[in-house]
Design a protein around this motif. Structure first.
Motif, short mmCIF file in Angstrom:
data_model
loop_
_atom_site.label_atom_id
_atom_site.label_comp_id
_atom_site.label_asym_id
_atom_site.label_seq_id
_atom_site.Cartn_x
_atom_site.Cartn_y
_atom_site.Cartn_z
N ARG A 81 0.83 -1.20 0.00
CA ARG A 81 0.00 0.00 0.00
C ARG A 81 0.86 1.25 0.00
N ASP A 82 1.93 1.23 0.77
CA ASP A 82 2.83 2.38 0.78
C ASP A 82 3.44 2.62 -0.59
N GLU A 83 3.79 1.54 -1.28
CA GLU A 83 4.35 1.71 -2.62
C GLU A 83 3.32 2.30 -3.58
N ALA A 92 3.53 5.76 -5.59
CA ALA A 92 3.38 5.80 -7.06
C ALA A 92 2.34 6.83 -7.47
N ARG A 93 1.23 6.91 -6.71
CA ARG A 93 0.20 7.92 -7.03
C ARG A 93 0.75 9.33 -6.84
N LYS A 94 1.57 9.52 -5.82
CA LYS A 94 2.17 10.84 -5.60
C LYS A 94 3.07 11.22 -6.77
N ARG A 95 3.85 10.24 -7.23
CA ARG A 95 4.74 10.53 -8.36
C ARG A 95 3.94 10.85 -9.62
N GLU A 96 2.83 10.12 -9.86
CA GLU A 96 2.00 10.40 -11.03
C GLU A 96 1.36 11.78 -10.93
N ALA A 97 0.89 12.15 -9.73
CA ALA A 97 0.29 13.48 -9.55
C ALA A 97 1.33 14.58 -9.79
#
Length: 567
Positions: free
Chosen positions: A120-122, A126-131
């Motif tokens: 879940r942390d990964e 990943a969502r933060k990097r995409e945003a």
């Protein structure tokens, strides 16, 4: 031959644990080379064999790991075993690093992702990097589309009022869109007063079009399309003289009011109160004649008006595509369905587009009726019954703005393409659905039309045509008919309280609200001029008015123009 192993005598100790004292003394006497009171030494640190287990001692050594299983075998603080303490203090692991993690773990890790907090942390990272990538891309597009370094953002340049507010106009009221969402009003089924025009049949072969067998969009230069406002419609004038209703409008104007909370761009509607009757009109050359593109999108469009991807250029292109598409998907064999009267706006012998006007009447109150001119574009015969269709086209101008390439996604992910269009063109799709509901159409056909090349805005291809039932599609896009009629009823009630005269309903360019202004009786007409400015201000360069005429006209010029008009 290996000799047999002989087990010596095992003495029995009836008084306690271990060998009896007499046997220990005898063994010491026999094996004199072994020291007395020394236990058997283990072969390795993990072996517990030979250690003396004292189950009565407490584990009080803070330097060793507190493992209860080893506490009974810990003699590091015992003076009888000094070598054991030195051995424990000097022992170190050679490699303390954990074993390398496999790049691809076992299969169960991918089947039970929700049970692994590390996974879940990964995903969050990943969502933060995409945003972050998305924000960087938008910033890049924003800087790319700025006309100069000091220019304001798109909202300031494009979101301007659809009509110039003159200083002599008197504002009567302003209504925020937040009040519209709470309105609800149910109307009974409408009645058809008159049907005019003629319809051609829909060509079903266009339902089988895919991006792999696309069709070139044709041009229909000889067919005439009419965008006539309410008061210029001879049929509506006739119905008004016969007192068939109190309120008169068109489906384009009503759909604009019904879907007002979804609008972003500014629009305006002219309201005329004549006696006890109310007429909703549009200005000549109004934005209502065009189709907005990417109105509700978050991506900024180019600010330069002459850019082919600017808001104005895309609106003109969308209107052109919509008209040609509505005529191309028909069976042009001369077989038409004619109605009570011919097209009221066409001259004799003139080739007109396939369209039928349904003049329908709704009951808003005990003594208040609304008549609207609604359009249907084609007819289809199903089970020996004729069904009315509305035809509209969505257009793709550049995949980088929408993020979805129709040629790749339409066949496999049509739902994702429609969801993207609903996000970027929510107001336009809602207005098309409202117009289909008002016209009583049995089916609404949506065409997906794309440019042949992103930089060529003259040549297009049809990639797909999809049909929807208007009521089902309205429920899918969360369009509530009771709320739509509640908005219309509230605006009608508000306008009926006004005095006789001409008013304009303007959507604020920057705020979600509409304003009502009282305007002069000759406003928005060809011979309309503003009051002359004082002589000391007339030397300034003339300004362009709302209707394209010179607003700084002297009194002598206005008087001469009036004489010419009378002559």
């Amino acid at each position: 031959m290996v000799g047999a192993f002989e087990v010596g005598p095992v003495p029995f100790n009836p008084d306690g644990w271990g060998p009896p004292e007499s046997a220990a003394a005898a063994a010491a006497t026999t094996n004199s080379n072994l020291p007395l009171n020394v236990p058997f030494a283990p072969f390795s640190r993990s072996d517990k064999l030979g250690r003396i287990a004292d189950w009565t001692r407490n584990f009080n050594n803070p330097s060793r790991p507190k493992n209860p299983a080893d506490s009974v075998f810990d003699f590091s603080n015992d003076d009888s075993f000094p070598a054991s303490a030195d051995d424990d203090s000097s022992f170190r692991l050679v490699d303390g690093k954990p074993p390398p993690r496999p790049k691809f773990g076992p299969k169960w890790r991918f089947q039970q992702q929700r049970q692994l907090p590390q996974r879940r942390d990964e995903e969050v990272e990943a969502r933060k990097r995409e945003a972050e990538k998305e924000r960087a891309r938008r910033d890049r597009l924003y800087h790319l589309n700025r006309s100069n370094a000091n220019a304001n953002r798109r909202e300031a340049a494009v979101f301007k009022s659809s009509v110039d507010i003159q200083p002599e106009w008197n504002m009567h009221d302003q209504i925020p869109f937040s009040t519209f969402s709470k309105l609800s009003f149910s109307v009974p089924d409408p009645e058809d007063l008159l049907l005019c025009g003629a319809l051609e049949y829909y060509d079903r072969t266009y339902d089988r079009i895919t991006p792999k067998n696309e069709r070139r969009l044709e041009r229909f230069k000889n067919r005439n399309f009419f965008k006539v406002t309410t008061t210029d419609d001879p049929v509506i004038r006739r119905l008004a003289n016969e007192d068939k209703a109190t309120v008169f409008a068109t489906d384009t104007i009503l759909s604009t009011l019904m879907c007002a909370p979804r609008s972003v761009y500014s629009w305006d509607i002219v309201v005329q109160r004549v006696g006890n009757k109310l007429f909703f009109d549009k200005r000549d050359g109004s934005q209502l004649d065009l189709l907005s593109v990417h109105e509700t999108s978050q991506e900024p469009l180019p600010e330069a008006k002459d850019d082919i991807n600017s808001a104005h250029s895309l609106s003109v292109e969308a209107a052109y595509i919509n008209q040609n598409f509505s005529q191309q998907v028909l069976v042009r064999d001369g077989n038409k369905v004619s109605f009570d009267e011919p097209n009221p706006f066409a001259n004799e012998g003139e080739e007109v587009a396939s369209v039928a006007y349904r003049y329908r009447r709704w009951k808003l109150d005990n003594d208040m009726y609304l008549v609207a001119r609604c359009e249907v574009h084609s007819v289809l015969e199903l089970n020996k019954n004729k069904s009315f269709l509305t035809l509209n086209a969505l257009n793709e101008f550049d995949p980088k703005y929408s993020g979805v390439d129709w040629r790749q996604k339409l066949e496999t992910q049509r739902g994702a393409v429609l969801a993207t269009e609903l996000k970027n063109n929510a107001n336009k799709l809602a207005k098309w659905t409202a117009q289909a509901l008002l016209a009583g159409a049995d089916m609404m056909k949506l065409g997906y039309v794309s440019r042949i090349h992103p930089r060529d805005h003259f040549n297009h291809v049809i990639l797909a045509v999809v049909g929807y039932k208007p009521r089902d599609f309205a429920a899918q896009i969360n369009l509530n008919t009771s709320n739509m009629w509640g908005i219309v009823k509230s605006i009608v009630d508000l306008c009926m309280k006004l005095n006789e005269g001409k008013y304009v309903l303007v959507k604020d360019p920057s705020k979600p609200q509409v304003r009502i202004y009282e305007v002069p009786p000759d406003a928005f007409e060809n011979d309309y001029v503003e009051e002359p400015l004082p002589e000391e201000e007339q030397v300034q360069p003339p300004a362009e008015g709302a209707d394209g005429v010179d607003t700084n006209v002297t009194a002598n010029e206005a008087e001469a123009k009036e004489i010419d008009d009378q002559a």
